[in-house]
Design an enzyme around this catalytic site. Structure first.
Site, PDB file in Angstrom:
ATOM      1  N   SER A 161     -52.292   8.155 -12.943  1.00 59.37           N
ATOM      2  CA  SER A 161     -53.368   7.551 -12.154  1.00 59.37           C
ATOM      3  C   SER A 161     -52.779   6.651 -11.083  1.00 59.37           C
ATOM      4  O   SER A 161     -52.144   5.634 -11.374  1.00 59.37           O
ATOM      5  CB  SER A 161     -54.292   6.735 -13.072  1.00 59.37           C
ATOM      6  OG  SER A 161     -55.135   5.899 -12.306  1.00 59.37           O
ATOM      7  N   GLU A 210     -55.893  14.218  -4.080  1.00 56.23           N
ATOM      8  CA  GLU A 210     -56.760  13.669  -3.037  1.00 56.23           C
ATOM      9  C   GLU A 210     -56.105  13.776  -1.664  1.00 56.23           C
ATOM     10  O   GLU A 210     -56.772  14.136  -0.675  1.00 56.23           O
ATOM     11  CB  GLU A 210     -57.111  12.209  -3.338  1.00 56.23           C
ATOM     12  CG  GLU A 210     -58.087  11.637  -2.323  1.00 56.23           C
ATOM     13  CD  GLU A 210     -58.338  10.157  -2.509  1.00 56.23           C
ATOM     14  OE1 GLU A 210     -58.487   9.452  -1.486  1.00 56.23           O
ATOM     15  OE2 GLU A 210     -58.392   9.699  -3.662  1.00 56.23           O
ATOM     16  N   SER A 214     -60.284   5.065 -13.677  1.00 60.57           N
ATOM     17  CA  SER A 214     -60.612   6.226 -14.504  1.00 60.57           C
ATOM     18  C   SER A 214     -60.500   5.927 -15.995  1.00 60.57           C
ATOM     19  O   SER A 214     -60.547   6.829 -16.817  1.00 60.57           O
ATOM     20  CB  SER A 214     -59.684   7.400 -14.147  1.00 60.57           C
ATOM     21  OG  SER A 214     -58.331   7.019 -14.230  1.00 60.57           O
TER      22      SER A 214
END
Length: 412
Positions: free
Chosen positions: A313, A179, A376
């Site tokens: 994550s 990202e 997620s």
């Protein structure tokens, strides 16, 4: 009414779907952030009010499975991990998808081997301008199956807006996270860009802003974290802070506060608005909501915390960080890491290592366990964690017995 996504049933949890339904009926706007109490007798789970799949993740999953259904006879690729959850990615791979790149950007399948009829899924993190352009140049569709999170796209739009007004974009994030790489790429189309990992780096940048350190210090301290042609003497006069949406909200706010104060000291409070753009509206609501729910969870009596999600994550690691500040915390990928009441495997985020802990469940009864998960993580994985633990503790009630007594707290 919130959008309802078409998510495969095997991602839903039989226990937690009931809990979420009861809580939503009583408190649809989530004004009450106190945890749900799941009383199994000798073990009591305190489940965060907000956890698991967020809007952006559900959107991505719906698109991915729709793509599989719509084009069973065409080659299908994921640009990289769609989200940071190994079970979701492994299921997509088992259905015929293939990775083009690793999460760190290492090429697995050369892009020049792709054909216009192939399908490429762009992950929820988004991708760089350069990769989109290369895919489009090869005749591939880069729009239909683009799962970029709307809140990531919002950060990109804000970066574009402030860049066009002459502000440098400061990204609070991990430089090599998908990202942040994508946000960096989009922002540098319109402005100079620098990525800061934490408050310590913000303090060092503040020293440059205030003239305490020179350009030589800047280039050494922030090597590979700034856009080409960055000039600290002129590109730090006007700045705005955006973030990788999975970072701790309080850290992004702290980074922004440090830099704003540096500009106040350099240019004076009266003119600071000319030098610092307010970008607080770019903070991801889901990240903020999950972190606020974790804080409320930590205010109740607890013996330990379990945080469930992929080890790569970012947002899950932030939840583990929050919990570990208050109570012994175990960051686990799934129920398989819970080996017995005496032994658990878990991920240590600071050292980035998988560790094992003995006697992790205290002898006291009842034992109170906090439970939350990253954005997620499917609810089914939390269900499996609950099932694994109650199966290990003698005298624990069945899920049906527990749910028959479950009720939501009164809305506040």
């Amino acid at each position: 009414m919130a959008k309802q996504f078409d998510i495969p049933l095997f991602y839903r949890g039989d226990i937690l779907s009931v809990v979420k339904k009861v809580r939503a009926a009583r408190d649809p706007r989530k004004r009450d952030m106190t945890p749900s109490v799941l009383d199994f007798g000798p073990v009591v789970f305190k489940v965060a009010r907000s956890f698991g799949f967020c809007y952006g993740v559900e959107n991505a999953i719906e698109i991915a499975y729709r793509m599989l259904d719509e084009h069973p006879d065409r080659r299908q690729f994921m640009l990289s991990e769609m989200i940071h959850n190994p079970h979701v990615n492994e299921d997509l791979l088992s259905r015929g998808m293939r990775f083009l790149r690793t999460s760190m950007g290492e090429q697995l399948i050369p892009l020049d081997t792709l054909m216009p009829d192939d399908i490429v899924l762009i992950p929820a993190f988004g991708t760089t301008v350069e990769i989109r352009q290369e895919l489009a140049a090869r005749g591939l569709d880069v729009k239909t199956y683009d799962t970029t999170c709307p809140f990531v796209a919002k950060v990109w739009r804000r970066g574009k807006q402030i860049g066009r007004k002459g502000f440098t974009v400061v990204v609070h994030g991990k430089r090599y996270h998908e990202e942040s790489r994508a946000t960096f790429s989009h922002a540098q189309q319109h402005a100079p860009v620098i990525v800061l990992r934490d408050v310590n780096e913000a303090r060092d940048l503040a020293r440059v802003i205030e003239g305490q350190e020179n350009a030589m210090f800047f280039f050494k301290r922030f090597d590979d974290c700034y856009s080409e042609g960055f000039d600290p003497d002129k590109d730090l006069v006007r700045i705005g802070v955006v973030n990788q949406t999975t970072m701790l909200v309080r850290e992004t706010q702290a980074v922004a506060a440090v830099l704003r104060q540096a500009l106040v000291r350099r240019y004076g409070a009266a003119s600071v608005e000319d030098h610092f753009a307010d970008t607080s509206d770019t903070l991801c609501y889901a990240t903020h909501e999950n972190q606020e729910a974790a804080k409320a969870l930590l205010e109740v009596p607890l013996d330990l915390a379990l945080v469930v999600g992929g080890y790569n994550s970012s947002n899950t690691s932030q939840l583990a960080t929050l919990c570990s500040e208050v109570v012994p915390t175990y960051f686990v990928r799934d129920a398989d890491e819970i080996l017995s009441p005496e032994r658990i495997r878990h991920f240590d985020y600071p050292s980035q290592t998988l560790q094992a802990t003995e006697s992790w469940i205290p002898d006291k009864r009842p034992v109170h366990m906090a439970l939350t998960a990253g954005a997620s993580c499917p609810d089914a994985q939390l269900d499996q964690v609950i099932q694994r633990i109650i199966g290990m503790i003698p005298g624990a009630r069945s899920p049906g017995e527990m749910l028959s007594d479950f009720h939501a707290p009164a809305s506040t």
